[in-house]
Design an enzyme around this catalytic site. Structure first.
Site, PDB file in Angstrom:
ATOM      1  CG  ASP A  12      -1.856  -1.159   1.296  1.00 36.43           C
ATOM      2  OD1 ASP A  12      -2.545  -1.411   0.286  1.00 36.43           O
ATOM      3  OD2 ASP A  12      -1.895  -1.839   2.348  1.00 36.43           O
ATOM      4  N   GLY A  19      19.227  18.192  -4.190  1.00 38.58           N
ATOM      5  CA  GLY A  19      20.516  18.012  -3.551  1.00 38.58           C
ATOM      6  C   GLY A  19      20.439  18.234  -2.056  1.00 38.58           C
ATOM      7  CG  HIS A  45       6.471  16.035   7.823  1.00 35.35           C
ATOM      8  ND1 HIS A  45       5.918  17.166   8.391  1.00 35.35           N
ATOM      9  CD2 HIS A  45       6.293  16.158   6.475  1.00 35.35           C
ATOM     10  CE1 HIS A  45       5.436  17.945   7.424  1.00 35.35           C
ATOM     11  NE2 HIS A  45       5.651  17.353   6.253  1.00 35.35           N
ATOM     12  CD  GLU A  46       7.492  13.987   3.656  1.00 38.06           C
ATOM     13  OE1 GLU A  46       6.457  13.886   2.971  1.00 38.06           O
ATOM     14  OE2 GLU A  46       8.107  15.066   3.806  1.00 38.06           O
ATOM     15  CG  HIS A  52       2.407  14.830   3.746  1.00 42.50           C
ATOM     16  ND1 HIS A  52       1.518  15.825   4.081  1.00 42.50           N
ATOM     17  CD2 HIS A  52       3.644  15.412   3.770  1.00 42.50           C
ATOM     18  CE1 HIS A  52       2.170  16.954   4.286  1.00 42.50           C
ATOM     19  NE2 HIS A  52       3.461  16.734   4.108  1.00 42.50           N
TER      20      HIS A  52
END
Length: 368
Positions: free
Chosen positions: A212, A230, A277-278, A281
């Site tokens: 998933d 970068g 954090h991600e 999302h």
């Protein structure tokens, strides 16, 4: 012999999105000096200090592209000159509101301090809708308390989430990255932060194509329209449900021990902090204007922030409800395996884990 035109095109595409070998370091002292930059990719913005409407200053073109990338300038905007126009002033005011700054529309010191910080690559404004809730009508939602709480969490447009029937999510790592078990366990801890407060569970699988949630490290342009830049700049980005894609910049100096007590190079980034954090999302949360929240867009190098704040908990529970075992207090998850300041591992044992060996030992003593 002539080759069809699509063969070289496919060849170029394959090499333009090929994953990178990421830089992982067990502690800040192990980062080679050759990988520590003298300046960051956005540091040149500091020369714009004091700029305001009506001026023409070298560097404003790049700032406009920055603000457009994160949604503050509409994608139809095309005046990429060094002129400080009304659109740029409006974009800066919105940025200042989102980050709880004085909304003057001028590039003051505090505004530039925020702009040059490393941050999540996800936009703060998507299709004209802000994913940050500052300067708006405040929420007063609190599902676990009678306390009247002002919330600043937000969602992606349309409020996407994983279906109610799908509470067990699988995740996998891009095989080409060849991540160590130590790095993988770090992501496992990051997922635990969210499962502690929701009914969701997360299980690693070896099938990347069927997972998933798909996690990978890439470099530069990797085929999703959001190239990495970068060292520092944008650190990672993730897509809302049900896309499940989570990409990290392999060029960053990712630190895995989370120990920044003795200072750190300007380029050291705590991997677990970015992962927590991600994942927010991936589950449907947008950015928060609360600086202590995990879903705040920026994080300074050499900073560790892995504990969900009240704002994060309220947001994710509005989407999925609460974990039945969650008591409504501040999340207090302590990873089962941590490092002490010397870089060696130690374990956190529960009372039962401590008592059980004594019980077994006593039983064996009296039966042998």
């Amino acid at each position: 012999m002539k080759f069809p035109l699509f063969i070289p095109i496919i060849f170029l595409l394959l090499f333009s999105i090929y994953p990178t070998s990421a830089h992982f370091f067990p502690n800040i002292t192990s980062i080679p000096r050759s990988l520590i930059p003298n300046t960051t990719v956005w540091e040149a913005f500091n020369q714009l200090l004091g700029c305001h409407n009506g001026q023409k200053v070298d560097g404003l073109t790049k700032l406009k592209k920055y603000l457009q990338y994160f949604g503050y300038l509409n994608f139809s905007y095309s005046n990429f000159s060094d002129d400080f126009d009304d659109y740029l002033e409006s974009a800066i005011k919105t940025y200042q509101l989102n980050f709880n700054l004085n909304a003057t529309g001028e590039l003051d010191e505090q505004t530039l301090k925020h702009i040059v910080q490393p941050r999540c690559g996800n936009a703060d404004i998507v299709n004209g809708t802000s994913t940050m809730n500052s300067g708006k009508q405040p929420r007063t939602h609190s599902s676990n308390s009678t306390i009247h709480t002002v919330a600043h969490y937000e969602f992606f447009p349309g409020k996407p989430r994983w279906p109610e029937s799908k509470t067990e999510l699988t995740y996998a790592f891009l095989p080409e990255n060849q991540l160590s078990e130590n790095v993988k366990s770090l992501f496992g801890r990051a997922f635990e932060r969210w499962s502690e407060v929701t009914p969701l569970t997360f299980t690693e699988t070896t099938s990347y194509s069927r997972a998933d949630l798909k996690i990978g490290f890439f470099s530069g342009d990797h085929g999703d329209g959001e190239p990495f830049d970068g060292v520092l700049g944008t650190l990672a980005h993730a897509f809302s449900p049900p896309a499940g894609r989570f990409h990290l910049d392999g060029d960053e100096n990712w630190v895995t021990d989370g120990n920044f007590l003795n200072g750190s190079p300007v380029s050291a980034v705590d991997l677990e902090s970015v992962a927590v954090h991600e994942i927010g999302h991936l589950l449907g949360l947008g950015h928060s204007s609360v600086e202590d929240a995990i879903m705040y867009p920026s994080i300074s190098s050499g900073t560790r922030k892995v504990e969900l704040a009240r704002d994060d908990v309220m947001g994710i529970q509005e989407l999925y409800g609460s974990n039945p075992n969650y008591n409504g207090s501040e999340p207090s998850l302590i990873p089962r395996q941590e490092r002490d300041s010397s870089g060696t591992y130690y374990l956190h044992y529960s009372l039962w884990e401590f008592v059980m060996p004594l019980v077994i030992g006593t039983f064996l003593l009296f039966t042998l």
